[in-house]
Design a protein around this motif. Structure first.
Motif, PDB file in Angstrom:
ATOM      1  N   GLY A   1      40.538  35.420  27.687  1.00 36.05           N
ATOM      2  CA  GLY A   1      40.728  36.026  26.372  1.00 36.05           C
ATOM      3  C   GLY A   1      42.174  36.331  26.045  1.00 36.05           C
ATOM      4  O   GLY A   1      42.463  37.083  25.099  1.00 36.05           O
TER       5      GLY A   1
ATOM      6  N   LYS B   1      45.795  36.084  24.470  1.00 36.15           N
ATOM      7  CA  LYS B   1      46.292  35.552  23.208  1.00 36.15           C
ATOM      8  C   LYS B   1      47.810  35.434  23.286  1.00 36.15           C
ATOM      9  O   LYS B   1      48.481  36.312  23.844  1.00 36.15           O
ATOM     10  CB  LYS B   1      45.896  36.481  22.059  1.00 36.15           C
ATOM     11  CG  LYS B   1      44.385  36.554  21.831  1.00 36.15           C
ATOM     12  CD  LYS B   1      44.055  37.449  20.653  1.00 36.15           C
ATOM     13  CE  LYS B   1      42.542  37.498  20.440  1.00 36.15           C
ATOM     14  NZ  LYS B   1      42.177  38.362  19.276  1.00 36.15           N
TER      15      LYS B   1
ATOM     16  N   HIS C   1      46.934  34.751  32.279  1.00 31.93           N
ATOM     17  CA  HIS C   1      46.956  34.722  30.806  1.00 31.93           C
ATOM     18  C   HIS C   1      46.300  33.445  30.273  1.00 31.93           C
ATOM     19  O   HIS C   1      46.697  32.942  29.223  1.00 31.93           O
ATOM     20  CB  HIS C   1      48.404  34.828  30.306  1.00 31.93           C
ATOM     21  CG  HIS C   1      49.072  36.099  30.692  1.00 31.93           C
ATOM     22  ND1 HIS C   1      48.820  37.302  30.072  1.00 31.93           N
ATOM     23  CD2 HIS C   1      49.966  36.376  31.683  1.00 31.93           C
ATOM     24  CE1 HIS C   1      49.547  38.258  30.637  1.00 31.93           C
ATOM     25  NE2 HIS C   1      50.249  37.723  31.625  1.00 31.93           N
ATOM     26  N   ARG C   2      45.273  32.993  30.999  1.00 32.40           N
ATOM     27  CA  ARG C   2      44.582  31.799  30.538  1.00 32.40           C
ATOM     28  C   ARG C   2      43.604  32.136  29.411  1.00 32.40           C
ATOM     29  O   ARG C   2      43.169  33.294  29.260  1.00 32.40           O
ATOM     30  CB  ARG C   2      43.859  31.121  31.702  1.00 32.40           C
ATOM     31  CG  ARG C   2      42.768  31.940  32.354  1.00 32.40           C
ATOM     32  CD  ARG C   2      42.313  31.235  33.630  1.00 32.40           C
ATOM     33  NE  ARG C   2      41.165  31.898  34.254  1.00 32.40           N
ATOM     34  CZ  ARG C   2      41.258  32.920  35.080  1.00 32.40           C
ATOM     35  NH1 ARG C   2      42.463  33.427  35.384  1.00 32.40           N
ATOM     36  NH2 ARG C   2      40.157  33.450  35.606  1.00 32.40           N
ATOM     37  N   LYS C   3      43.243  31.150  28.657  1.00 34.53           N
ATOM     38  CA  LYS C   3      42.389  31.343  27.470  1.00 34.53           C
ATOM     39  C   LYS C   3      41.006  31.864  27.845  1.00 34.53           C
ATOM     40  O   LYS C   3      40.396  32.668  27.113  1.00 34.53           O
ATOM     41  CB  LYS C   3      42.282  30.013  26.729  1.00 34.53           C
ATOM     42  CG  LYS C   3      41.519  30.090  25.421  1.00 34.53           C
ATOM     43  CD  LYS C   3      41.513  28.742  24.718  1.00 34.53           C
ATOM     44  CE  LYS C   3      40.730  28.826  23.404  1.00 34.53           C
ATOM     45  NZ  LYS C   3      40.709  27.509  22.697  1.00 34.53           N
ATOM     46  N   SER C   4      40.489  31.442  29.012  1.00 36.97           N
ATOM     47  CA  SER C   4      39.139  31.846  29.410  1.00 36.97           C
ATOM     48  C   SER C   4      39.030  33.350  29.660  1.00 36.97           C
ATOM     49  O   SER C   4      37.933  33.909  29.663  1.00 36.97           O
ATOM     50  CB  SER C   4      38.716  31.083  30.665  1.00 36.97           C
ATOM     51  OG  SER C   4      39.586  31.380  31.735  1.00 36.97           O
TER      52      SER C   4
END
Length: 380
Positions: A72, A74, A67-70
């Motif tokens: 996508g 949220k 669930h990392r930002k890279s």
């Protein structure tokens, strides 16, 4: 380079069991049923903690990675979840109950001193242990047997450095032994890891513990409570013997102690020479007195008085006081009563030595009869 690193890491990994056994990184299983229960409880809770750690950190790292930002991801917008709150409250509660049940059973077993076969009074003092066998008329002090030369690095240290005594505690195998543990000065702690026994020795109080040893052998422990400058020099050594050998030892020590009492009575009618007293006195002083008053008799300023050239050891008018202090100790100070610890011969010798060593040269010879008179509260 990478291959070497992998090979080295693999070597360390596969050698961990050997290293752990050599370094004793884990608890010892011990030689009693209770000590093995304690070990089993320790390992069970350790595995539960490891499992919790794997689940918690596994979920955390999985969430961080997936669930990392890279990618996508949220963040969720909710704040509370009743279902999650219930789950992470109920699960730890169940885990705690699962750990509490075996822990409670083990603790109850550790405190059950009833129906004992042998009872021994263990008394700690600075810095030795005293053992008294109930209903057997057997008692003795157990002192550190490591020589001063080893401690000062003048001689090579032996395998059991600082873990050897002159008179070990002897116990029978297969019998329930009850310990009554107390102290005559400060707080000590009688600790033998192989038995899972560790109890504080508090002055004015008696704590109880027990053990039943499953196999013969020699087991070592230490005082586990900081009790003064020689705290590290009061080890515990227990020899577990089969019942027949234990009974034989018990009879032998009774004979030895009876002969010692007879010898003391014979000494009351004898007069020892100065040379004989000084030789024995020096040996006794080094073993029992030098740790406080120093080998040169200079003492430690502010803690232990000097004996060389001053005080009761050089004043002819205070000879009786000198004998009384050695025999009965001195209230309010660290000076112990050596009357119960040393024989009449040793007491007479060490007092004679203190009055004639280091240039004191009083020329006075103390005999066993004089010491006995002070022990009995008589005036000379």
């Amino acid at each position: 380079m990478i291959r070497s690193l992998i090979a080295g890491s693999a070597g360390v990994f596969f050698s961990l069991p050997v290293m752990a056994e050599t370094l004793q990184l884990n608890m010892t299983p011990g030689v009693t049923a209770v000590s093995q229960d304690v070990y089993g409880l320790h390992m069970t809770i350790l595995y539960i903690c490891i499992a919790i750690g794997v689940v918690v950190f596994g979920a955390m790292f999985w969430a961080i990675f997936h669930h990392r930002k890279s990618k996508g991801a949220k963040p969720a917008s909710f704040h509370e979840s009743t279902k999650v709150e219930i789950i992470w409250t109920v699960i730890p509660f169940i885990i705690l109950i699962a750990m509490a049940v075996p822990a409670t059973k083990t603790l109850i077993a550790m405190e059950d001193t009833s129906k004992s076969d042998v009872t021994i009074l263990v008394t700690g003092s600075q810095w030795k242990w005293h053992y008294s066998y109930f209903d057997q008329d057997v008692e003795y002090y157990s002192h550190l047997a490591t020589s001063a030369e080893q401690i000062s690095n003048q001689r090579q240290k032996r395998d059991n450095y600082l873990l050897e005594v002159d008179y070990p505690l002897v116990l029978p195998v297969g019998q329930k032994v009850r310990f009554l543990i107390t102290s005559q000065d400060v707080i000590h702690s009688w600790w033998v890891p192989a038995f899972a026994v560790k109890k504080d020795a508090n002055p004015g109080f008696i704590n109880e513990a027990w053990t039943r040893i499953d196999k013969p052998g020699i087991y070592r422990g230490q005082c586990a409570e900081l009790c003064g400058k020689d705290h590290g020099f009061m080890p515990i050594v227990v020899i577990a013997k089969p019942q027949a050998e234990y009974e034989e030892w018990l009879q032998q020590i009774k004979i030895t102690q009876r002969k010692a009492k007879e010898e003391e009575q014979r000494l009351l009618d004898m007069e020892m020479t100065m040379d004989e007293l000084m030789t024995l006195g020096e040996k006794t002083y080094v073993a029992r007195c030098a740790m406080c008053h120093q080998a040169n008799g200079q003492g430690l300023p502010g803690a232990f008085p000097a004996l060389a050239g001053e005080g009761v050891s050089v004043d002819p008018k205070r000879k009786l006081e000198h004998i009384s202090v050695v025999v009965h100790g001195k209230n309010g100070t660290a000076m112990q009563a050596f009357g119960p610890q040393l024989s009449l011969k040793e007491l007479a010798a060490v007092i004679t030595y203190e009055r004639n060593a280091w240039g004191n040269d009083t020329g006075e010879v103390i005999q066993a009869a004089e010491v006995q008179a002070i022990k009995n509260g008589q005036q000379l």
